[in-house]
Design a protein around this motif. Sequence first.
Motif, PDB file in Angstrom:
ATOM      1  N   ASP A  72       0.702  -1.279  -0.133  1.00  0.00           N
ATOM      2  CA  ASP A  72       0.007   0.111   0.025  1.00  0.00           C
ATOM      3  C   ASP A  72       1.032   1.221   0.083  1.00  0.00           C
ATOM      4  OD1 ASP A  72      -1.678   2.190   0.575  1.00  0.00           O
ATOM      5  OD2 ASP A  72      -3.033   0.858   2.111  1.00  0.00           O
ATOM      6  N   ALA A  91      -7.962  -0.614   1.093  1.00  0.00           N
ATOM      7  CA  ALA A  91      -8.729   0.794   1.602  1.00  0.00           C
ATOM      8  C   ALA A  91      -9.072   1.558   0.243  1.00  0.00           C
ATOM      9  CB  ALA A  91      -7.793   1.472   2.300  1.00  0.00           C
ATOM     10  N   SER A  92     -10.302   1.953   0.350  1.00  0.00           N
ATOM     11  CA  SER A  92     -10.758   3.141  -0.880  1.00  0.00           C
ATOM     12  C   SER A  92      -9.688   4.529  -0.795  1.00  0.00           C
ATOM     13  CB  SER A  92     -12.012   3.641  -0.773  1.00  0.00           C
ATOM     14  OG  SER A  92     -12.423   4.423   0.287  1.00  0.00           O
ATOM     15  N   GLY A  93      -9.280   4.854  -2.056  1.00  0.00           N
ATOM     16  CA  GLY A  93      -8.734   5.980  -1.928  1.00  0.00           C
ATOM     17  C   GLY A  93      -6.895   5.796  -1.854  1.00  0.00           C
ATOM     18  N   HIS A  94      -6.675   4.414  -1.552  1.00  0.00           N
ATOM     19  CA  HIS A  94      -5.035   4.447  -1.354  1.00  0.00           C
ATOM     20  C   HIS A  94      -4.675   3.540  -2.717  1.00  0.00           C
ATOM     21  CE1 HIS A  94      -4.699   3.592   2.964  1.00  0.00           C
ATOM     22  NE2 HIS A  94      -5.695   4.492   3.046  1.00  0.00           N
ATOM     23  N   ASN A  95      -3.400   3.837  -2.793  1.00  0.00           N
ATOM     24  CA  ASN A  95      -2.596   3.292  -3.956  1.00  0.00           C
ATOM     25  C   ASN A  95      -1.757   2.237  -3.852  1.00  0.00           C
ATOM     26  OD1 ASN A  95      -3.544   5.730  -5.730  1.00  0.00           O
ATOM     27  ND2 ASN A  95      -2.003   6.899  -4.403  1.00  0.00           N
ATOM     28  N   THR A 125      -5.615  -0.154  -8.584  1.00  0.00           N
ATOM     29  CA  THR A 125      -6.567   1.166  -8.424  1.00  0.00           C
ATOM     30  C   THR A 125      -6.083   2.144  -9.346  1.00  0.00           C
ATOM     31  OG1 THR A 125      -5.070   2.200  -6.596  1.00  0.00           O
ATOM     32  CG2 THR A 125      -6.937   0.718  -5.993  1.00  0.00           C
ATOM     33  N   GLN A 126      -7.034   3.016  -9.613  1.00  0.00           N
ATOM     34  CA  GLN A 126      -7.119   4.024 -10.337  1.00  0.00           C
ATOM     35  C   GLN A 126      -6.838   3.726 -11.801  1.00  0.00           C
ATOM     36  OE1 GLN A 126      -3.879   6.621  -8.739  1.00  0.00           O
ATOM     37  NE2 GLN A 126      -5.386   7.254  -7.004  1.00  0.00           N
TER      38      GLN A 126
END
Length: 133
Positions: A57, A89-93, A118-119
Amino acid sequence: MRRRGAAWVITGVALAVSGCASTQAQGEARPSVTGTVVLPTGAEITSGAEVHVKLIDRTDGKEIGCQSIQRPDAFPVAFDVSYDASALASGHNYAIAASIEVWGETKYKSASPVAVLTQGNPIHVAVQTEATE
Protein backbone atom coordinates in the motif's frame (compact mmCIF):
# COMPACT_ATOMS: atom_id res chain seq x y z
CA MET A 1 -0.93 -35.73 16.70
CA ARG A 2 2.43 -34.62 18.05
CA ARG A 3 3.98 -34.76 14.54
CA ARG A 4 1.17 -32.67 13.09
CA GLY A 5 1.77 -29.97 15.73
CA ALA A 6 5.46 -29.93 14.92
CA ALA A 7 4.67 -29.57 11.21
CA TRP A 8 2.48 -26.50 11.91
CA VAL A 9 5.25 -24.94 14.01
CA ILE A 10 7.79 -25.51 11.23
CA THR A 11 5.39 -24.07 8.64
CA GLY A 12 4.80 -21.00 10.81
CA VAL A 13 8.51 -20.44 11.31
CA ALA A 14 9.14 -20.80 7.57
CA LEU A 15 6.48 -18.19 6.79
CA ALA A 16 7.83 -15.83 9.44
CA VAL A 17 11.37 -16.15 8.12
CA SER A 18 10.26 -15.65 4.53
CA GLY A 19 8.69 -12.33 5.48
CA CYS A 20 5.33 -13.11 3.92
CA ALA A 21 2.62 -11.56 6.06
CA SER A 22 -0.31 -13.45 4.60
CA THR A 23 -1.24 -17.09 4.32
CA GLN A 24 -4.06 -18.72 2.42
CA ALA A 25 -6.34 -21.42 3.77
CA GLN A 26 -6.55 -24.47 1.53
CA GLY A 27 -9.39 -24.12 -0.96
CA GLU A 28 -9.89 -20.41 -0.25
CA ALA A 29 -10.07 -18.36 -3.46
CA ARG A 30 -8.35 -14.99 -3.18
CA PRO A 31 -7.67 -12.30 -5.76
CA SER A 32 -4.09 -11.87 -6.91
CA VAL A 33 -1.69 -9.67 -8.82
CA THR A 34 0.39 -11.53 -11.39
CA GLY A 35 3.31 -10.78 -13.64
CA THR A 36 7.02 -11.27 -14.14
CA VAL A 37 10.23 -10.07 -12.52
CA VAL A 38 12.79 -9.09 -15.16
CA LEU A 39 16.57 -8.84 -14.82
CA PRO A 40 18.47 -5.90 -16.32
CA THR A 41 19.67 -6.45 -19.89
CA GLY A 42 22.77 -8.64 -19.90
CA ALA A 43 22.44 -9.75 -16.27
CA GLU A 44 22.51 -13.45 -15.49
CA ILE A 45 21.91 -15.45 -12.34
CA THR A 46 22.92 -19.08 -12.33
CA SER A 47 22.22 -20.36 -8.81
CA GLY A 48 21.45 -19.34 -5.25
CA ALA A 49 18.79 -16.82 -6.27
CA GLU A 50 15.64 -16.01 -4.34
CA VAL A 51 13.02 -13.60 -5.71
CA HIS A 52 10.82 -11.63 -3.30
CA VAL A 53 7.70 -9.92 -4.62
CA LYS A 54 5.52 -7.70 -2.42
CA LEU A 55 2.18 -6.01 -2.90
CA ILE A 56 2.38 -2.78 -0.91
CA ASP A 57 0.00 0.00 0.00
CA ARG A 58 1.90 3.07 -1.20
CA THR A 59 -0.33 5.30 0.91
CA ASP A 60 0.71 3.90 4.30
CA GLY A 61 3.56 1.49 3.46
CA LYS A 62 1.67 -1.58 4.65
CA GLU A 63 2.45 -4.94 3.02
CA ILE A 64 -0.74 -6.51 1.63
CA GLY A 65 0.71 -9.73 0.20
CA CYS A 66 3.96 -11.34 -0.88
CA GLN A 67 5.57 -14.31 -2.58
CA SER A 68 9.09 -15.72 -2.36
CA ILE A 69 10.42 -17.85 -5.21
CA GLN A 70 13.51 -19.86 -4.37
CA ARG A 71 16.02 -20.91 -7.01
CA PRO A 72 14.07 -19.91 -10.15
CA ASP A 73 15.03 -21.86 -13.27
CA ALA A 74 15.20 -18.82 -15.55
CA PHE A 75 14.34 -15.15 -15.85
CA PRO A 76 11.94 -13.49 -16.29
CA VAL A 77 10.29 -15.16 -13.27
CA ALA A 78 6.51 -15.41 -13.08
CA PHE A 79 4.81 -14.41 -9.81
CA ASP A 80 1.30 -14.63 -8.39
CA VAL A 81 0.80 -12.58 -5.20
CA SER A 82 -2.56 -13.25 -3.57
CA TYR A 83 -4.09 -10.80 -1.12
CA ASP A 84 -7.08 -10.31 1.13
CA ALA A 85 -9.44 -7.94 -0.70
CA SER A 86 -10.75 -6.65 2.63
CA ALA A 87 -7.24 -5.28 3.34
CA LEU A 88 -7.60 -2.75 0.50
CA ALA A 89 -8.72 0.74 1.48
CA SER A 90 -10.61 3.10 -0.79
CA GLY A 91 -8.52 6.04 -1.91
CA HIS A 92 -5.22 4.16 -1.39
CA ASN A 93 -2.65 3.38 -4.07
CA TYR A 94 -1.03 -0.04 -4.45
CA ALA A 95 2.15 -1.26 -6.12
CA ILE A 96 4.30 -4.33 -6.69
CA ALA A 97 7.96 -4.20 -5.66
CA ALA A 98 10.55 -6.94 -6.14
CA SER A 99 14.04 -7.82 -5.04
CA ILE A 100 16.43 -10.61 -5.99
CA GLU A 101 18.86 -12.04 -3.46
CA VAL A 102 21.80 -14.21 -4.45
CA TRP A 103 23.15 -16.31 -1.60
CA GLY A 104 21.40 -14.00 0.89
CA GLU A 105 22.68 -10.70 -0.52
CA THR A 106 20.32 -8.34 -2.37
CA LYS A 107 21.75 -7.93 -5.87
CA TYR A 108 18.75 -6.47 -7.73
CA LYS A 109 15.63 -4.53 -6.79
CA SER A 110 12.70 -2.89 -8.54
CA ALA A 111 13.73 0.10 -10.59
CA SER A 112 10.55 1.59 -9.09
CA PRO A 113 7.39 0.03 -7.64
CA VAL A 114 4.83 -0.73 -10.35
CA ALA A 115 1.32 0.66 -9.75
CA VAL A 116 -1.45 -1.96 -9.66
CA LEU A 117 -5.11 -2.51 -8.75
CA THR A 118 -6.53 1.01 -8.35
CA GLN A 119 -6.98 4.09 -10.52
CA GLY A 120 -7.20 1.99 -13.68
CA ASN A 121 -3.86 0.24 -13.07
CA PRO A 122 -3.52 -3.40 -14.19
CA ILE A 123 -3.38 -6.63 -12.18
CA HIS A 124 -0.72 -8.17 -14.47
CA VAL A 125 2.62 -6.34 -14.67
CA ALA A 126 6.29 -6.70 -15.57
CA VAL A 127 8.65 -5.52 -12.81
CA GLN A 128 12.00 -4.33 -14.16
CA THR A 129 14.93 -4.66 -11.74
CA GLU A 130 18.25 -2.84 -11.49
CA ALA A 131 21.54 -3.73 -9.83
CA THR A 132 21.89 -2.55 -6.22
CA GLU A 133 25.64 -1.97 -6.51
